[in-house]
Design a protein around this motif. Structure first.
Motif, PDB file in Angstrom:
ATOM      1  N   UNK A 130       0.677  -1.233  -0.034  1.00 21.72           N
ATOM      2  CA  UNK A 130      -0.142   0.123  -0.058  1.00 21.72           C
ATOM      3  C   UNK A 130       0.920   1.161  -0.048  1.00 21.72           C
ATOM      4  N   UNK A 131       0.228   2.466  -0.679  1.00 21.25           N
ATOM      5  CA  UNK A 131       1.331   3.638  -0.620  1.00 21.25           C
ATOM      6  C   UNK A 131       1.832   4.007   0.698  1.00 21.25           C
ATOM      7  N   UNK A 132       0.739   4.199   1.708  1.00 22.14           N
ATOM      8  CA  UNK A 132       1.541   4.458   2.826  1.00 22.14           C
ATOM      9  C   UNK A 132       2.507   3.700   3.404  1.00 22.14           C
ATOM     10  N   UNK A 133       2.462   2.517   3.335  1.00 18.90           N
ATOM     11  CA  UNK A 133       3.526   1.596   3.747  1.00 18.90           C
ATOM     12  C   UNK A 133       4.673   1.615   3.153  1.00 18.90           C
ATOM     13  N   UNK A 134       4.572   1.907   1.898  1.00 20.93           N
ATOM     14  CA  UNK A 134       5.831   1.865   0.774  1.00 20.93           C
ATOM     15  C   UNK A 134       6.400   3.387   0.994  1.00 20.93           C
ATOM     16  N   UNK A 135       5.941   4.413   1.127  1.00 20.39           N
ATOM     17  CA  UNK A 135       6.237   5.652   1.384  1.00 20.39           C
ATOM     18  C   UNK A 135       7.070   5.696   2.738  1.00 20.39           C
ATOM     19  N   UNK A 136       6.490   5.379   3.864  1.00 16.79           N
ATOM     20  CA  UNK A 136       7.092   5.017   5.029  1.00 16.79           C
ATOM     21  C   UNK A 136       8.503   4.100   5.246  1.00 16.79           C
ATOM     22  N   UNK A 137       8.283   3.128   4.338  1.00 17.54           N
ATOM     23  CA  UNK A 137       9.256   2.159   4.265  1.00 17.54           C
ATOM     24  C   UNK A 137      10.617   3.016   3.585  1.00 17.54           C
ATOM     25  N   UNK A 138      10.492   3.779   2.462  1.00 15.47           N
ATOM     26  CA  UNK A 138      11.529   4.453   1.845  1.00 15.47           C
ATOM     27  C   UNK A 138      12.143   5.389   2.816  1.00 15.47           C
ATOM     28  N   UNK A 139      11.063   6.214   3.490  1.00 16.80           N
ATOM     29  CA  UNK A 139      11.514   7.272   4.411  1.00 16.80           C
ATOM     30  C   UNK A 139      12.637   6.594   5.577  1.00 16.80           C
ATOM     31  N   UNK A 140      12.295   5.565   6.011  1.00 20.34           N
ATOM     32  CA  UNK A 140      12.780   5.018   7.327  1.00 20.34           C
ATOM     33  C   UNK A 140      14.316   3.983   6.636  1.00 20.34           C
ATOM     34  N   UNK A 141      14.482   3.934   5.366  1.00 26.03           N
ATOM     35  CA  UNK A 141      15.524   3.051   4.766  1.00 26.03           C
ATOM     36  C   UNK A 141      17.008   3.963   4.737  1.00 26.03           C
ATOM     37  N   UNK A 142      17.044   5.056   5.199  1.00 21.56           N
ATOM     38  CA  UNK A 142      18.198   5.741   5.200  1.00 21.56           C
ATOM     39  C   UNK A 142      19.219   5.735   3.826  1.00 21.56           C
ATOM     40  N   UNK A 143      18.065   6.188   2.655  1.00 28.49           N
ATOM     41  CA  UNK A 143      18.717   6.197   1.395  1.00 28.49           C
ATOM     42  C   UNK A 143      18.898   5.006   0.556  1.00 28.49           C
ATOM     43  N   UNK A 144      18.318   3.821   1.218  1.00 22.51           N
ATOM     44  CA  UNK A 144      18.659   2.636   0.737  1.00 22.51           C
ATOM     45  C   UNK A 144      17.631   2.278  -0.134  1.00 22.51           C
ATOM     46  N   UNK A 145      16.407   2.776  -0.206  1.00 18.85           N
ATOM     47  CA  UNK A 145      14.989   2.316  -1.070  1.00 18.85           C
ATOM     48  C   UNK A 145      14.702   3.448  -1.820  1.00 18.85           C
ATOM     49  N   UNK A 146      14.043   3.355  -2.842  1.00 19.32           N
ATOM     50  CA  UNK A 146      13.198   4.507  -3.388  1.00 19.32           C
ATOM     51  C   UNK A 146      12.005   3.863  -4.076  1.00 19.32           C
ATOM     52  N   UNK A 147      10.776   4.790  -4.166  1.00 14.92           N
ATOM     53  CA  UNK A 147       9.629   4.364  -4.935  1.00 14.92           C
ATOM     54  C   UNK A 147       9.714   4.250  -6.304  1.00 14.92           C
ATOM     55  N   UNK A 148       9.252   3.173  -7.024  1.00 16.60           N
ATOM     56  CA  UNK A 148       9.373   2.972  -8.199  1.00 16.60           C
ATOM     57  C   UNK A 148       7.993   3.243  -9.167  1.00 16.60           C
ATOM     58  N   UNK A 149       7.998   4.104 -10.062  1.00 22.82           N
ATOM     59  CA  UNK A 149       6.780   4.495 -10.772  1.00 22.82           C
ATOM     60  C   UNK A 149       5.721   5.194  -9.995  1.00 22.82           C
ATOM     61  N   UNK A 150       4.532   5.305 -10.480  1.00 29.00           N
ATOM     62  CA  UNK A 150       3.643   5.690  -9.923  1.00 29.00           C
ATOM     63  C   UNK A 150       2.581   4.772  -9.308  1.00 29.00           C
ATOM     64  N   UNK A 151       1.880   5.073  -8.152  1.00 30.42           N
ATOM     65  CA  UNK A 151       0.982   4.370  -7.680  1.00 30.42           C
ATOM     66  C   UNK A 151      -0.326   4.194  -8.359  1.00 30.42           C
ATOM     67  N   UNK A 152      -0.937   3.095  -8.108  1.00 28.60           N
ATOM     68  CA  UNK A 152      -2.003   2.821  -9.054  1.00 28.60           C
ATOM     69  C   UNK A 152      -3.026   2.004  -8.301  1.00 28.60           C
ATOM     70  N   UNK A 153      -4.240   2.056  -8.704  1.00 30.01           N
ATOM     71  CA  UNK A 153      -5.470   1.356  -8.329  1.00 30.01           C
ATOM     72  C   UNK A 153      -5.853   2.470  -7.094  1.00 30.01           C
ATOM     73  N   UNK A 154      -7.251   1.894  -6.525  1.00 27.24           N
ATOM     74  CA  UNK A 154      -7.802   2.622  -5.397  1.00 27.24           C
ATOM     75  C   UNK A 154      -8.533   1.867  -4.659  1.00 27.24           C
TER      76      UNK A 154
END
Length: 304
Positions: free
Chosen positions: A223-247
């Protein structure tokens, strides 16, 4: 992460910190402190409290099952005992409007819905996606919307594409809506004569995220909130890929025989939206994009 079916973090924080120096459910310093403090204090509303069935309000608390591995929506604080997160604060505020408090019980995601059906829990709060399969089993009170988001290592070294992940290992939490989405994409790969996607479905999102950080998996979807949070907590190790889709809409769950309780929860949810509490909580956790309006709060049932 819209959750397709019904999720306790099994990996220890020591393992996650060693592997990734991050993550959901570990209770790092960035997750404790102010994050553990409620955004607002909500007072009881006598009219709303009067809507609560006697059997629910007899002990003045709601016993709620939750999978505390899905940061920032629901996860364990640094003390390893306190469940915190966006969903937790929302539901605590709703319960307070009803003159109740919440007894949070960490549970494996797949066990929560059956436990609500059996009466072990009076409610389930764990980023459940509202879908026909669930509304045949429980009543669901809508409160949020979330699209799907992919995540890779920063720089995308494996050149992962959302529509071209054939032959790659993609992590996902078991029993979520992302699983059938990945399986459908994998079938397209095979139909095109390409290798299938290695769909790595695990019980805890924290372990999935850690495996992307360490390179064990090429990507993950959540889910978008979980993905965004994981990236923020990864100390620069992760990044979002592409755009979110579905609702996909999230819903709190209660037993199908608890229509009066569901109506009370829906009314209290509308109340925290209208008084601004809802917006403050979503802003704190960075999830404003998933906000719904008071008129979108409904009790969902397969028979409705």
């Amino acid at each position: 992460m819209p959750r397709q079916f019904t999720r306790f973090a099994t990996a220890s924080c020591a393992v996650l910190v060693t592997a990734a120096t991050v993550l959901a459910g570990c209770g790092s310093s960035s997750q404790s402190g102010s994050a553990a403090k409620p955004t607002v204090t909500t007072k009881a509303d006598s009219k709303l409290a009067a809507m609560v069935p006697a059997e629910i309000k007899s002990d003045k608390k709601i016993r709620v099952g939750t999978d505390a591995s899905y940061a920032p929506n629901e996860f364990m604080d640094a003390d390893g005992k306190t469940v915190i997160g966006m969903d937790v604060e929302l539901y605590d505020a709703i319960a307070a409007k009803l003159g109740l408090r919440v007894d949070w019980v960490p549970s494996e995601f797949g066990n929560i819905l059956p436990a609500v059906q059996s009466g072990k829990y009076e409610a389930g709060v764990s980023s459940f996606t509202i879908n026909p399969e669930r509304t045949k089993q429980v009543l669901m009170i809508s409160y949020f919307n979330s699209p799907i988001q992919w995540v890779t290592e920063k720089g995308n070294p494996k050149k992962v594409g959302i529509d071209n992940a054939c032959g790659l290992q993609v992590g996902v939490q078991k029993d979520t809506v992302e699983v059938p989405d990945l399986e459908a994409r994998s079938k397209k790969c095979v139909a095109a004569g390409k290798p299938k996607i290695g769909v790595q479905a695990l019980p805890g999102q924290d372990t999935v995220t850690s495996n992307v950080v360490t390179g064990k998996y090429d990507a993950m979807t959540a889910d978008l909130p979980i993905a965004v949070y994981a990236v923020r907590q990864s100390q620069g190790k992760l990044a979002l890929l592409g755009e979110p889709y579905g609702q996909a809409p999230y819903g709190f769950i209660v037993g199908r025989d608890q229509k009066k309780f569901a109506d009370a929860l829906a009314a209290a949810t509308k109340a925290i939206i209208e008084d601004g509490t809802y917006a403050k909580i979503l802003k704190k956790w960075g999830n404003q994009k998933g906000a719904i309006t008071a008129d979108q709060v409904k009790v969902e049932s397969a028979s409705s």
